[in-house]
Design an enzyme around this catalytic site. Structure first.
Site, PDB file in Angstrom:
ATOM      1  N   VAL A  41       0.833  -1.209   0.000  1.00 19.83           N
ATOM      2  CA  VAL A  41       0.000   0.000   0.000  1.00 19.83           C
ATOM      3  C   VAL A  41       0.869   1.260   0.000  1.00 19.83           C
ATOM      4  CG1 VAL A  41      -1.690   1.294   1.371  1.00 19.83           C
ATOM      5  CG2 VAL A  41      -1.868  -1.190   1.187  1.00 19.83           C
ATOM      6  N   ASP A  45      10.932   3.581   5.556  1.00 22.32           N
ATOM      7  CA  ASP A  45      10.803   2.217   6.068  1.00 22.32           C
ATOM      8  C   ASP A  45      11.955   1.978   7.033  1.00 22.32           C
ATOM      9  OD1 ASP A  45       9.105  -0.367   4.637  1.00 22.32           O
ATOM     10  OD2 ASP A  45      10.625  -0.806   6.176  1.00 22.32           O
ATOM     11  N   THR A  77      -0.889  -4.512   8.982  1.00 18.42           N
ATOM     12  CA  THR A  77      -1.820  -4.817  10.087  1.00 18.42           C
ATOM     13  C   THR A  77      -2.245  -6.280   9.956  1.00 18.42           C
ATOM     14  OG1 THR A  77      -3.682  -4.042   8.741  1.00 18.42           O
ATOM     15  CG2 THR A  77      -2.757  -2.479  10.313  1.00 18.42           C
ATOM     16  N   GLU A  85      -7.472   2.533   1.641  1.00 12.98           N
ATOM     17  CA  GLU A  85      -7.136   2.221   0.241  1.00 12.98           C
ATOM     18  C   GLU A  85      -8.075   1.131  -0.258  1.00 12.98           C
ATOM     19  OE1 GLU A  85      -5.753  -0.827  -0.721  1.00 12.98           O
ATOM     20  OE2 GLU A  85      -5.558  -1.684   1.286  1.00 12.98           O
ATOM     21  N   PHE A  86      -8.332   1.179  -1.562  1.00  7.54           N
ATOM     22  CA  PHE A  86      -9.167   0.143  -2.182  1.00  7.54           C
ATOM     23  C   PHE A  86      -8.413  -0.469  -3.369  1.00  7.54           C
ATOM     24  CE2 PHE A  86     -12.169   3.179  -0.243  1.00  7.54           C
ATOM     25  CZ  PHE A  86     -12.899   2.324   0.572  1.00  7.54           C
ATOM     26  N   LEU A  87      -7.094  -0.629  -3.204  1.00  7.00           N
ATOM     27  CA  LEU A  87      -6.258  -1.078  -4.324  1.00  7.00           C
ATOM     28  C   LEU A  87      -6.304  -2.585  -4.478  1.00  7.00           C
ATOM     29  CD1 LEU A  87      -3.089   1.011  -3.406  1.00  7.00           C
ATOM     30  CD2 LEU A  87      -5.026   1.705  -4.837  1.00  7.00           C
ATOM     31  N   GLU A  90      -4.368  -5.822  -5.936  1.00  6.90           N
ATOM     32  CA  GLU A  90      -3.042  -6.197  -6.415  1.00  6.90           C
ATOM     33  C   GLU A  90      -3.151  -6.530  -7.903  1.00  6.90           C
ATOM     34  OE1 GLU A  90      -1.042  -9.084  -4.046  1.00  6.90           O
ATOM     35  OE2 GLU A  90      -1.624  -8.107  -2.192  1.00  6.90           O
ATOM     36  N   CYS A 117      -6.011  -9.238   1.844  1.00  3.71           N
ATOM     37  CA  CYS A 117      -7.066  -8.385   2.411  1.00  3.71           C
ATOM     38  C   CYS A 117      -8.325  -9.119   2.832  1.00  3.71           C
ATOM     39  CB  CYS A 117      -7.447  -7.305   1.400  1.00  3.71           C
ATOM     40  SG  CYS A 117      -6.147  -6.106   1.173  1.00  3.71           S
ATOM     41  N   LYS A 119      -8.169 -11.467   5.953  1.00  2.00           N
ATOM     42  CA  LYS A 119      -7.810 -10.728   7.170  1.00  2.00           C
ATOM     43  C   LYS A 119      -8.918  -9.727   7.551  1.00  2.00           C
ATOM     44  CE  LYS A 119      -4.606  -7.451   6.443  1.00  2.00           C
ATOM     45  NZ  LYS A 119      -5.195  -6.151   6.710  1.00  2.00           N
TER      46      LYS A 119
HETATM   47  C1  UDX Z   1      -8.975  -6.668  -2.536  1.00  2.00           C
HETATM   48  C2  UDX Z   1      -9.993  -5.562  -2.843  1.00  2.00           C
HETATM   49  O1  UDX Z   1     -10.531  -5.777  -4.160  1.00  2.00           O
HETATM   50  C3  UDX Z   1      -9.356  -4.206  -2.739  1.00  2.00           C
HETATM   51  O2  UDX Z   1     -10.328  -3.184  -2.950  1.00  2.00           O
HETATM   52  C4  UDX Z   1      -8.780  -4.071  -1.317  1.00  2.00           C
HETATM   53  O3  UDX Z   1      -8.198  -2.849  -1.119  1.00  2.00           O
HETATM   54  C5  UDX Z   1      -7.763  -5.185  -1.063  1.00  2.00           C
HETATM   55  O4  UDX Z   1      -8.413  -6.437  -1.256  1.00  2.00           O
HETATM   56  P1  UDX Z   1      -7.009  -7.937  -3.795  1.00  2.00           P
HETATM   57  O5  UDX Z   1      -6.871  -8.752  -2.550  1.00  2.00           O
HETATM   58  O6  UDX Z   1      -5.791  -7.391  -4.427  1.00  2.00           O
HETATM   59  O7  UDX Z   1      -7.964  -6.683  -3.535  1.00  2.00           O
HETATM   60  O8  UDX Z   1      -7.714  -8.870  -4.878  1.00  2.00           O
HETATM   61  P2  UDX Z   1      -9.129  -9.018  -5.593  1.00  2.00           P
HETATM   62  O9  UDX Z   1      -8.971  -8.809  -7.055  1.00  2.00           O
HETATM   63  O10 UDX Z   1     -10.178  -8.249  -4.935  1.00  2.00           O
HETATM   64  O11 UDX Z   1      -9.361 -10.583  -5.377  1.00  2.00           O
HETATM   65  C6  UDX Z   1      -9.407 -11.164  -4.078  1.00  2.00           C
HETATM   66  C7  UDX Z   1      -9.670 -12.640  -4.146  1.00  2.00           C
HETATM   67  O12 UDX Z   1     -10.984 -12.912  -4.584  1.00  2.00           O
HETATM   68  C8  UDX Z   1      -8.750 -13.421  -5.096  1.00  2.00           C
HETATM   69  O13 UDX Z   1      -8.402 -14.637  -4.476  1.00  2.00           O
HETATM   70  C9  UDX Z   1      -9.605 -13.660  -6.309  1.00  2.00           C
HETATM   71  O14 UDX Z   1      -9.223 -14.803  -7.042  1.00  2.00           O
HETATM   72  C10 UDX Z   1     -10.973 -13.823  -5.669  1.00  2.00           C
HETATM   73  N1  UDX Z   1     -12.085 -13.499  -6.572  1.00  2.00           N
HETATM   74  C11 UDX Z   1     -12.283 -12.228  -6.982  1.00  2.00           C
HETATM   75  C12 UDX Z   1     -12.939 -14.508  -6.994  1.00  2.00           C
HETATM   76  O15 UDX Z   1     -12.773 -15.677  -6.638  1.00  2.00           O
HETATM   77  N2  UDX Z   1     -13.992 -14.173  -7.797  1.00  2.00           N
HETATM   78  C13 UDX Z   1     -14.217 -12.908  -8.215  1.00  2.00           C
HETATM   79  O16 UDX Z   1     -15.215 -12.695  -8.935  1.00  2.00           O
HETATM   80  C14 UDX Z   1     -13.335 -11.909  -7.808  1.00  2.00           C
END
Ligand code: UDX
Length: 445
Positions: free
Chosen positions: A11, A30, A86, A151-153, A155, A263, A266
Site C-alpha cells: 500500500v 521504512d 496490520t 485504500e481500495f487497491l 493487487e 485483504c 484478514k
Molecule cells: C482486494 C480488494 O478488491 C481491494 O479493494 C482491497 O483494497 C484489497 O483487497 P485484492 O486482494 O488485491 O484486492 O484482490 P481481488 O482482485 O479483490 O481478489 C481477491 C480474491 O478474490 C482473489 O483470491 C480472487 O481470485 C478472488 N475473486 C475475486 C474470486 O474468486 N472471484 C471474483 O469474482 C473476484
C-alpha cells in the site's frame, strides 16, 4: 505539498509512487534498511505491473525519495500517511496494530507545525481515536488531526485503481484536514472522482464493509456454482443473468476456488471481531469465512475425483500458485491448501507460477518446481489450473495432450469452455458448469 509515507509495503509504495505522479513531493520511509537500499537502486520489493517505471520516473523528477529517517521526513511533511502492516493477530483474528501504534509514537515525536496524520492501512474502527490519544500523550503541544483514508487497491491493478478510483473516502470532520486532503487529491477532482467526506469512524467501517461485501458476493456465486454442479446448470450464465441487473452488477461474480490474498481473509475476520466486540455480530460474514475456508480445502477433493477417485502415486501438474494473477503474493492462496492436500493423498505435485515461485518455495514443500507450464505437464497424469494467469488461457491443447499421460484437466478458474475442451478430447472439470464427454476417438487415446 509534501508528504511522508510510513511503510513501503504494498500500500505504501504504490500510494507513495502515485501521489508523486500527482505532483506531490513524497518521502517513503521504512525501518528496513536493506529494503530502502534496494528501492534506491530501483529494485521493487513486490511485483506490481508498471510500478518500477512509475517509481523510476518520479525519483528522476525528484518528487519521490526513500529513507529510513522517519523523523526528518515527518518534520517536513504537511501530511504523514501510516501504511504499515496490520496482520491478523495470531489466535484471535483481531488486526495486530503494534506497527501502527509504534509508527504513531515515532511520528508524534517529530511533528512540526500543523500536520495531518492519515491512516492508509486498513485499521479497525476506533484506531484513529487511539492514534490521536497516543500522539496527544507523546506531544501535548502538537498541532495535528488524524484522518482515515482507506485504500481500495487491488493487487495487479493497483496503480490504475489509485489513479482512477471509483471513489475516495476521507474520514475527518476537521476543515483544515479536509483542505489538505483536497489538495493532495486535486488531480482526481479534475477527473470528477467522487470524494466522500465523512466521520473517521464511518470511513474506517466503510473499508471493512466494502471488503466484506465483496467476499460475500464471491462466496455467494461459489455456492451457486456448487448448486449448478448438482443440477446441471451453468454458473457462468447465472452470473451474467443476475449481473446484468444494475442493482447486482457483473463484477466479482466469478466462481472459483475461494478468495485469498492479503485483504479479504484478514479484513473479514477483523470485521467479525469488531462486530462481536460491539455486541452486533455480523453473522453473514462469519458464515462466509467458514464457507470460504472449507471451500479451499474441498478443492483438492475435486481434483482427486476428476482423477478417478485417487491420486495415490499419480503426478499432478499445478499451474498457478498465487491467490490471483499479476501478483507474486501467496498470502492465503487456495494453492496453500490444495497442494498439501494432494500430497497427503499420495500425489506427486509438479508446479509452475509465472511470478510467485520464490514466495511459493518458502511456503510449500516436496513440490517438483518447473520453469514453464509445458515442462510442468510433461508426464503428469492430470493438470490443475489454480490461478488464471493469461499465459494459461491459450495453451496449445494438442501439445498439452501429447505431454500428459491422460488428457485430464481440472480448471478451477473456468478459463476454458467445457464444450471446446470435450471436442479437443479432454476430460475437463470446471466449477459450476456442465461437463461434456470427450469425442469418442479422442477419449480412446
Ligand atoms: C482486494 C480488494 O478488491 C481491494 O479493494 C482491497 O483494497 C484489497 O483487497 P485484492 O486482494 O488485491 O484486492 O484482490 P481481488 O482482485 O479483490 O481478489 C481477491 C480474491 O478474490 C482473489 O483470491 C480472487 O481470485 C478472488 N475473486 C475475486 C474470486 O474468486 N472471484 C471474483 O469474482 C473476484
Amino acid at each position: 505539498m509534501q508528504i511522508a509515507m510510513i511503510g513501503t509495503g504494498y500500500v505504501g509504495l504504490v500510494s507513495g509512487a502515485c501521489f508523486s505522479e500527482f505532483g506531490v513531493n513524497v518521502t517513503c520511509v521504512d525501518n528496513d534498511e536493506s529494503k530502502i537500499q534496494r528501492l534506491l537502486r530501483g529494485e521493487m520489493p513486490i511485483y506490481e505491473p508498471g510500478l518500477d517505471g512509475l517509481v523510476a520516473s518520479n525519483v528522476k523528477a525528484e518528487r519521490l525519495r526513500f529513507t529510513t529517517d522517519l523523523k526528518s521526513a515527518v518534520r517536513e511533511a504537511n501530511a504523514v500517511f501510516i501504511a504499515v502492516g496490520t496482520p491478523s493477530r495470531r489466535g484471535d483474528g483481531h488486526a495486530d496494530l503494534t506497527y501502527v501504534y509504534a509508527a504513531a509514537r515515532e511520528i508524534a515525536e517529530a511533528l512540526n507545525g500543523y500536520t495531518v496524520v492519515v491512516t492508509k492501512s486498513t485499521v479497525p474502527v476506533g484506531t484513529g481515536d487511539e492514534i490521536e490519544k497516543i500522539i496527544r500523550e507523546v506531544r501535548p503541544d502538537a498541532d495535528f488531526d488524524v484522518v482515515s483514508n482507506p485504500e481500495f487497491l487491488r493487487e495487479g491493478s493497483a496503480i490504475n485503481d489509485f489513479m482512477r478510483p471509483d471513489r475516495v473516502v476521507i474520514g475527518t470532520e476537521s476543515e483544515r484536514a479536509q483542505e489538505i486532503m483536497r489538495q493532495l487529491y486535486r488531480v482526481l477532482y479534475l477527473i470528477e472522482t467522487p470524494i466522500l467526506f465523512t466521520s473517521r469512524t464511518t470511513s474506517e467501517l466503510t473499508k471493512y464493509a466494502a471488503n466484506a461485501f465483496l467476499a460475500v458476493k464471491i462466496t455467494f456465486i461459489n455456492e451457486v456454482a456448487d448448486l449448478c454442479d448438482r443440477i446441471g446448470a451453468d454458473v457462468h450464465d447465472v452470473a451474467r443473468g443476475i449481473g446484468l441487473d444494475g442493482r447486482i452488477g457483473r463484477k466479482f461474480l466469478h466462481a472459483g476456488p475461494g478468495y485469498g490474498g492479503s485483504c479479504f481473509p484478514k479484513d473479514t475476520l477483523a470485521m467479525v471481531r469488531t462486530a462481536q466486540t460491539a455486541g452486533s455480530p455480523m453473522r453473514i460474514v462469519e458464515t462466509v469465512i467458514d464457507i470460504n475456508n472449507r471451500r479451499k480445502a474441498d478443492m483438492a477433493e475435486r481434483i482427486i475425483a476428476a482423477c478417478g477417485g485417487s491420486v495415490e502415486g499419480k503426478t499432478i501438474a499445478v499451474l498457478g500458485l498465487t491467490f490471483k494473477p499479476n501478483t507474486d503474493d501467496m498470502r492465503d492462496s487456495p494453492s496453500l491448501d490444495i497442494v498439501p492436500a494432494l500430497q497427503k493423498a499420495g500425489a506427486v505435485v509438479k508446479a509452475f507460477d509465472p511470478e510467485g515461485m520464490n514466495e511459493a518455495k518458502q511456503m510449500l514443500t516436496g513440490v517438483s518446481w518447473c520453469d514453464t507450464a509445458y515442462e510442468t505437464m510433461d508426464g503428469a497424469d492430470a493438470v490443475a489450473i489454480l490461478t488464471e494467469w493469461n499465459e494459461f488461457r491459450a495453451l496449445n491443447l494438442n501439445r498439452v495432450k501429447e505431454l500428459l499421460k491422460r488428457p485430464v484437466m481440472i480448471d478451477l478458474r473456468n478459463i476454458y469452455k467445457p464444450q471446446e475442451m470435450a471436442a479437443a478430447g479432454f476430460h475437463y472439470t470446471s466449477i459450476g458448469r456442465p461437463s461434456y464427454e470427450p469425442k469418442l476417438e479422442e477419449a480412446m487415446v
